[in-house]
Design an enzyme around this catalytic site. Structure first.
Site, PDB file in Angstrom:
ATOM      1  N   SER A  43       3.493  -2.233  10.297  1.00 46.98           N
ATOM      2  CA  SER A  43       4.937  -2.238  10.563  1.00 46.98           C
ATOM      3  C   SER A  43       5.617  -3.559  10.191  1.00 46.98           C
ATOM      4  O   SER A  43       6.550  -3.989  10.865  1.00 46.98           O
ATOM      5  CB  SER A  43       5.209  -1.890  12.028  1.00 46.98           C
ATOM      6  OG  SER A  43       4.798  -0.554  12.291  1.00 46.98           O
ATOM      7  N   GLY A  69       2.576   2.168  10.739  1.00 47.54           N
ATOM      8  CA  GLY A  69       3.549   3.246  10.623  1.00 47.54           C
ATOM      9  C   GLY A  69       4.245   3.609  11.929  1.00 47.54           C
ATOM     10  O   GLY A  69       4.889   4.659  12.013  1.00 47.54           O
ATOM     11  N   ASN A 102       0.870  -1.183   0.000  1.00 46.91           N
ATOM     12  CA  ASN A 102       0.000   0.000   0.000  1.00 46.91           C
ATOM     13  C   ASN A 102       0.903   1.227   0.000  1.00 46.91           C
ATOM     14  O   ASN A 102       1.475   1.575   1.028  1.00 46.91           O
ATOM     15  CB  ASN A 102      -0.891  -0.025   1.251  1.00 46.91           C
ATOM     16  CG  ASN A 102      -1.682   1.264   1.422  1.00 46.91           C
ATOM     17  OD1 ASN A 102      -1.804   2.060   0.477  1.00 46.91           O
ATOM     18  ND2 ASN A 102      -2.218   1.477   2.613  1.00 46.91           N
ATOM     19  N   GLU A 108      -6.902   4.575   7.771  1.00 50.30           N
ATOM     20  CA  GLU A 108      -6.747   6.008   7.490  1.00 50.30           C
ATOM     21  C   GLU A 108      -8.000   6.562   6.813  1.00 50.30           C
ATOM     22  O   GLU A 108      -8.376   7.711   7.046  1.00 50.30           O
ATOM     23  CB  GLU A 108      -5.489   6.230   6.634  1.00 50.30           C
ATOM     24  CG  GLU A 108      -4.225   6.015   7.467  1.00 50.30           C
ATOM     25  CD  GLU A 108      -2.999   5.573   6.687  1.00 50.30           C
ATOM     26  OE1 GLU A 108      -2.995   5.697   5.444  1.00 50.30           O
ATOM     27  OE2 GLU A 108      -2.042   5.097   7.336  1.00 50.30           O
ATOM     28  N   GLU A 131      -5.252  -5.074  10.494  1.00 48.90           N
ATOM     29  CA  GLU A 131      -4.261  -4.022  10.684  1.00 48.90           C
ATOM     30  C   GLU A 131      -4.569  -3.263  11.973  1.00 48.90           C
ATOM     31  O   GLU A 131      -5.400  -2.333  11.964  1.00 48.90           O
ATOM     32  CB  GLU A 131      -4.299  -3.039   9.514  1.00 48.90           C
ATOM     33  CG  GLU A 131      -3.946  -3.654   8.184  1.00 48.90           C
ATOM     34  CD  GLU A 131      -3.340  -2.630   7.236  1.00 48.90           C
ATOM     35  OE1 GLU A 131      -2.242  -2.887   6.741  1.00 48.90           O
ATOM     36  OE2 GLU A 131      -3.941  -1.567   7.031  1.00 48.90           O
ATOM     37  N   LYS A 157       0.047   4.238  -0.311  1.00 48.60           N
ATOM     38  CA  LYS A 157      -0.641   5.428   0.215  1.00 48.60           C
ATOM     39  C   LYS A 157      -0.419   6.613  -0.739  1.00 48.60           C
ATOM     40  O   LYS A 157      -0.324   6.417  -1.943  1.00 48.60           O
ATOM     41  CB  LYS A 157      -0.160   5.748   1.629  1.00 48.60           C
ATOM     42  CG  LYS A 157      -0.176   4.518   2.529  1.00 48.60           C
ATOM     43  CD  LYS A 157       0.001   4.852   3.969  1.00 48.60           C
ATOM     44  CE  LYS A 157       0.119   3.582   4.770  1.00 48.60           C
ATOM     45  NZ  LYS A 157       0.041   3.771   6.200  1.00 48.60           N
ATOM     46  N   HIS A 212      -9.367   0.975   4.733  1.00 50.53           N
ATOM     47  CA  HIS A 212      -8.111   1.182   5.460  1.00 50.53           C
ATOM     48  C   HIS A 212      -8.386   2.119   6.639  1.00 50.53           C
ATOM     49  O   HIS A 212      -9.211   3.028   6.543  1.00 50.53           O
ATOM     50  CB  HIS A 212      -7.071   1.787   4.519  1.00 50.53           C
ATOM     51  CG  HIS A 212      -5.696   1.824   5.123  1.00 50.53           C
ATOM     52  ND1 HIS A 212      -5.309   2.793   6.023  1.00 50.53           N
ATOM     53  CD2 HIS A 212      -4.634   0.987   4.982  1.00 50.53           C
ATOM     54  CE1 HIS A 212      -4.062   2.560   6.395  1.00 50.53           C
ATOM     55  NE2 HIS A 212      -3.627   1.475   5.781  1.00 50.53           N
TER      56      HIS A 212
HETATM   57  C1  PEP Z   1      -0.668   0.202   6.049  1.00 48.38           C
HETATM   58  O1  PEP Z   1      -0.865   1.407   6.058  1.00 48.38           O
HETATM   59  O2  PEP Z   1      -1.475  -0.544   5.464  1.00 48.38           O
HETATM   60  C2  PEP Z   1       0.497  -0.316   6.746  1.00 48.38           C
HETATM   61  C3  PEP Z   1       0.490  -1.552   7.113  1.00 48.38           C
HETATM   62  O3  PEP Z   1       1.521   0.576   6.973  1.00 48.38           O
HETATM   63  P1  PEP Z   1       2.979   0.243   7.594  1.00 48.38           P
HETATM   64  O4  PEP Z   1       3.457  -1.044   6.995  1.00 48.38           O
HETATM   65  O5  PEP Z   1       3.827   1.413   7.219  1.00 48.38           O
HETATM   66  O6  PEP Z   1       2.776   0.106   9.075  1.00 48.38           O
END
Ligand code: PEP
Length: 254
Positions: A215, A175, A13, A103, A169, A15, A101
């Site tokens: 992460s 992040g 992803n 966000e 998630e 983003k 997601h």
């Molecule tokens: C995400 O935003 O889907 C995600 C998993 O981000 P990160 O791997 O940076 O934590």
């Protein structure tokens, strides 16, 4: 127990990151690095910003790297300024779309009903929706992780046995460099599998890929991907670096 072996999916992803030249180089490196050894281990998916979907899909033809998008609108067309229909993403060459997601849930106010409508739209257009669920830090600390994930799953996954990927998630892991323990990931994934089985039956539920996201990095990927009922990863930050993304795919159990 999972009951069925599923082929892992490693999804990136991006983003709101990635411009034509630099992003194209990264995609090129992913395509080049997706060799026979990696292809034997996992499916690869790159979800760039919508502006790059068409060009990336064209560049990925023949590579077996799939291209996806990060959201879609529930309607096919109409007066929805700034929105993109699932059919348009399919027309541009996407085969997956991330929906719900955290966000988008947090910053765009998407509810479970909105996410379900987007997932249905994805199916209508022939795309596979990747439905995201996950608890906040406060919800986990209050012992409510399974309750929250269960409610999101029930509300966001459409009825019917169409294409489906689910990504767990935890919001607090995205992040931040933090990850749940392997035991916590195992608990949530087993719970999601059980929820899907009781709603759809094992024949369908056991074929649904459940990704872990939050992460994931080359250094922790092998441990997370080895957890029962973890069928791949949704990767944010590390998917922007081709070598890291490929290393995560390489960490899938053989
Ligand atoms: C995400 O935003 O889907 C995600 C998993 O981000 P990160 O791997 O940076 O934590």
């Amino acid at each position: 127990m999972s009951g069925q072996k599923r082929r892992p999916l490693i999804a990136g992803n991006w983003k709101m990151n990635g411009l034509k030249i630099a992003g194209g180089r990264t995609l090129g490196a992913v395509i080049e690095g997706y060799d026979a050894g990696l292809r034997a281990k996992a499916d690869l998916l790159v979800c760039p910003p919508a502006t790059l979907v068409y060009a990336f899909a064209a560049a990925a033809v023949g590579s077996r790297v799939a291209i996806g998008a990060q959201t879609c609108h529930p309607e096919i067309s109409g007066a929805h300024t700034g929105e993109i229909a699932a059919e348009m993403l399919a027309d541009a060459g996407a085969s997956y779309v991330i929906v719900g997601h955290s966000e988008r849930r947090a910053f765009n106010g998407e509810t479970d009903a909105d996410v379900r409508a987007r997932a249905l739209a994805a199916r209508r257009a022939g795309l596979t929706p990747i439905v995201c669920v996950g608890e906040t830090r406060e919800e986990r600390d209050a012992g409510r992780a399974l309750e929250v994930v269960g409610a999101q799953l029930a509300g966001s996954v459409p009825d019917g046995e169409g294409p489906l990927v689910v990504a767990y998630e935890p919001v607090w892991a995205i992040g931040t460099g933090l990850t749940p323990t392997e035991a916590d990931v195992a608990e949530v994934h087993a719970f999601m599998r059980a929820q899907l089985r009781s709603r759809f039956g094992a024949a369908f539920a056991d074929g649904v890929r459940l990704l872990y996201g939050g992460s994931v990095k080359p250094s922790n990927a092998a441990a997370l991907l080895a957890v029962e009922d973890v069928d791949g990863a949704l990767v944010g930050g590390a998917s922007l670096v081709a070598a890291d993304f490929l290393a995560i795919a390489a960490a899938c159990p053989a």
